[in-house]
Write an enzyme that holds these catalytic residues in place. Structure first.
Site, mmCIF file in Angstrom:
data_model
loop_
_atom_site.group_PDB
_atom_site.id
_atom_site.type_symbol
_atom_site.label_atom_id
_atom_site.label_comp_id
_atom_site.label_asym_id
_atom_site.label_seq_id
_atom_site.Cartn_x
_atom_site.Cartn_y
_atom_site.Cartn_z
ATOM 1 N N GLY A 10 0.830 -1.228 0.000
ATOM 2 C CA GLY A 10 0.000 0.000 0.000
ATOM 3 C C GLY A 10 0.851 1.259 0.000
ATOM 4 O O GLY A 10 0.459 2.297 0.544
ATOM 5 N N GLY A 13 -0.205 5.041 -0.990
ATOM 6 C CA GLY A 13 -1.291 5.719 -0.282
ATOM 7 C C GLY A 13 -0.871 6.964 0.473
ATOM 8 O O GLY A 13 0.291 7.368 0.446
ATOM 9 N N TYR A 139 -14.770 -1.827 7.611
ATOM 10 C CA TYR A 139 -13.358 -1.442 7.823
ATOM 11 C C TYR A 139 -12.972 -1.650 9.290
ATOM 12 O O TYR A 139 -11.941 -2.270 9.597
ATOM 13 C CB TYR A 139 -13.202 0.024 7.412
HETATM 14 P P1 NAD Z 1 -4.771 4.867 1.340
HETATM 15 O O1 NAD Z 1 -6.147 4.449 0.944
HETATM 16 O O2 NAD Z 1 -4.316 6.228 1.001
HETATM 17 O O3 NAD Z 1 -3.713 3.824 0.770
HETATM 18 C C1 NAD Z 1 -3.955 2.451 0.755
HETATM 19 C C2 NAD Z 1 -3.177 1.868 -0.402
HETATM 20 O O4 NAD Z 1 -3.474 0.466 -0.461
HETATM 21 C C3 NAD Z 1 -3.554 2.467 -1.756
HETATM 22 O O5 NAD Z 1 -2.421 2.987 -2.399
HETATM 23 C C4 NAD Z 1 -4.150 1.289 -2.530
HETATM 24 O O6 NAD Z 1 -3.857 1.311 -3.901
HETATM 25 C C5 NAD Z 1 -3.508 0.111 -1.823
HETATM 26 N N1 NAD Z 1 -4.281 -1.115 -2.014
HETATM 27 C C6 NAD Z 1 -5.629 -1.293 -2.043
HETATM 28 N N2 NAD Z 1 -5.940 -2.576 -2.291
HETATM 29 C C7 NAD Z 1 -4.757 -3.235 -2.407
HETATM 30 C C8 NAD Z 1 -4.412 -4.589 -2.680
HETATM 31 N N3 NAD Z 1 -5.347 -5.529 -2.888
HETATM 32 N N4 NAD Z 1 -3.099 -4.917 -2.710
HETATM 33 C C9 NAD Z 1 -2.143 -3.985 -2.523
HETATM 34 N N5 NAD Z 1 -2.405 -2.679 -2.298
HETATM 35 C C10 NAD Z 1 -3.697 -2.317 -2.236
HETATM 36 O O7 NAD Z 1 -4.652 4.598 2.915
HETATM 37 P P2 NAD Z 1 -3.660 5.300 3.939
HETATM 38 O O8 NAD Z 1 -4.356 6.482 4.488
HETATM 39 O O9 NAD Z 1 -2.315 5.450 3.339
HETATM 40 O O10 NAD Z 1 -3.655 4.191 5.092
HETATM 41 C C11 NAD Z 1 -2.585 3.276 5.234
HETATM 42 C C12 NAD Z 1 -2.925 2.347 6.356
HETATM 43 O O11 NAD Z 1 -3.126 3.089 7.564
HETATM 44 C C13 NAD Z 1 -4.226 1.565 6.129
HETATM 45 O O12 NAD Z 1 -4.081 0.251 6.615
HETATM 46 C C14 NAD Z 1 -5.245 2.306 6.953
HETATM 47 O O13 NAD Z 1 -6.262 1.486 7.401
HETATM 48 C C15 NAD Z 1 -4.398 2.815 8.104
HETATM 49 N N6 NAD Z 1 -4.975 4.007 8.717
HETATM 50 C C16 NAD Z 1 -5.015 5.183 8.030
HETATM 51 C C17 NAD Z 1 -5.611 6.290 8.623
HETATM 52 C C18 NAD Z 1 -5.694 7.609 7.898
HETATM 53 O O14 NAD Z 1 -6.297 8.552 8.433
HETATM 54 N N7 NAD Z 1 -5.103 7.745 6.716
HETATM 55 C C19 NAD Z 1 -6.135 6.190 9.913
HETATM 56 C C20 NAD Z 1 -6.106 4.964 10.553
HETATM 57 C C21 NAD Z 1 -5.497 3.871 9.950
HETATM 58 N N1 SER Z 2 -8.936 7.941 8.785
HETATM 59 C C1 SER Z 2 -9.422 6.613 8.665
HETATM 60 C C2 SER Z 2 -10.743 6.597 7.992
HETATM 61 O O1 SER Z 2 -11.422 7.599 8.065
HETATM 62 C C3 SER Z 2 -9.524 6.003 10.023
HETATM 63 O O2 SER Z 2 -9.010 4.742 9.985
HETATM 64 O O3 SER Z 2 -11.123 5.588 7.441
#
Ligand code: NAD
Ligand code: SER
Length: 315
Positions: A10, A13, A139
């Site tokens: 990922g 992201g 989720y």
């Molecule tokens: P994002 O959605 O920006 O990035 C996720 C990435 O995963 C994307 O680039 C997507 O292309 C990739 N992806 C989707 N399906 C896939 C697959 N089958 N195989 C490989 N890659 C795949 O999410 P993010 O904000 O960068 O979050 C990263 C992690 O942190 C996630 O696990 C998310 O749950 C966690 N998280 C994020 C937040 C937030 O506010 N951004 C908060 C809590 C937890």
């Molecule tokens: N920022 C994330 C969401 O809104 C929390 O995991 O999904």
């Protein structure tokens, strides 16, 4: 001592694209393999779909990987559009990483969880580390189950898995990926004189948040902490600040007084209403020294500097 050889899933992201830069600086560009299901120039080295267990095995073997940052997931709002796919990516994908790690040379894994593990029947104010989990989205269900799988693989197989329950992450150098806290990222694209942002949450919706620089520092600090310091093997509560859209607006207006928000709450409001308003992260502080730097004031100040917008001294 063997080199740290990291696989990031990922990596394209919101978090991955910035965390990878920090990991590359720390461990060297050649030691960080950035993977995603989509190829994004400058952010991704190899295609890897985490639902494909054979492809994971091949990548881990061919690149001599010994640490994984498993970030690939479908986030809360997007997850509701396709719950079955979300289970497949978030849950099967995580189990594919765990099983492959158990059978190979992986000695450390980072797993991001979320405040989405809490829900309507959880304590929503100053939510405690061990507060009852009642996820309201698919989720959140996958993240809650994923935390317990992490603890299970640590206890049963001894894999050193470490995890943070991130709140909403705020960045300007990478875009949000389909979550419920995305408004606090998107809003900065609209900040200019007489700019208006259409917010999908109501003015008074309070949510816990964390500026990306602190999220990256926390992740690296957790992963570098001595093994015996990590006392929680599900996931650590973590937070930097909490605020409402109106409070964020007030802070932005110190720089751009004519900027405003119009409120059009949509389906994401119910998700936000089921999440904690504030988080207690004292275990992260006590166990491995977590101490966030950015308050809302410092965060907005830093973002405005990046956007080249100066403070309006009349405000
Ligand atoms: P994002 O959605 O920006 O990035 C996720 C990435 O995963 C994307 O680039 C997507 O292309 C990739 N992806 C989707 N399906 C896939 C697959 N089958 N195989 C490989 N890659 C795949 O999410 P993010 O904000 O960068 O979050 C990263 C992690 O942190 C996630 O696990 C998310 O749950 C966690 N998280 C994020 C937040 C937030 O506010 N951004 C908060 C809590 C937890
Ligand atoms: N920022 C994330 C969401 O809104 C929390 O995991 O999904």
């Amino acid at each position: 001592m063997e080199d740290t050889r990291i696989l990031v899933t990922g990596a394209a992201g919101q978090l991955g694209s910035l965390l990878c830069i920090a990991l590359q600086q720390k461990y060297g560009v050649k030691n960080v393999v950035r993977s995603d299901i989509k190829l994004v120039s400058g952010k991704v080295d190899i295609l890897l779909d985490v639902t494909d267990v054979d492809a994971i095995k091949t990548v881990i073997h061919n690149h001599d990987i010994n640490e994984v940052y498993h970030l690939a997931a479908i986030l809360s709002a997007n997850g509701e559009k396709n719950p079955i796919l979300t289970w497949k990516v978030n849950m099967d994908g995580w189990l594919n990483i765990l099983e492959t790690s158990r059978k190979s040379n992986i000695n450390k894994i980072f797993y991001p969880s979320s405040i989405a593990v809490y829900g309507n029947n959880s304590p929503l104010s100053e939510t405690d580390q061990f507060g009852y989990q009642d996820p309201s989205t698919i989720y959140g269900i996958t993240k809650s189950a994923g935390e317990y799988w992490a603890q299970y693989y640590f206890e049963k197989y001894g894999i050193d898995i470490r995890s943070l329950r991130y709140p909403g992450l705020i960045s300007v150098d990478s875009k949000a990926g389909g979550g419920t806290t995305d408004y606090a990222v998107e809003i900065f694209d609209y900040v200019k004189k007489d700019g208006v942002y259409e917010c999908f949450l109501s003015a008074e919706t309070r949510l816990p948040m964390l500026y990306m620089d602190d999220a990256i520092s926390a992740t690296i600090q957790l992963m570098e902490a001595p093994k015996e310091a990590i006392k929680i093997r599900t996931s650590y509560n973590l937070v930097g600040m909490d605020f409402t859209p109106e409070e964020l607006l007030n802070e932005i207006q110190k720089y751009e007084p004519s900027f405003s928000i119009k409120y059009f709450p949509d389906h994401r409001q119910a998700i936000a209403d089921s999440w904690p308003k504030s988080i207690n992260d004292e275990h992260a502080a006590a166990d491995w020294g977590w101490n966030p730097y950015f308050t809302i004031e410092e965060m907005v100040s830093e973002i405005m500097q990046k956007l080249n917008i100066k403070k309006d001294n009349a405000k």
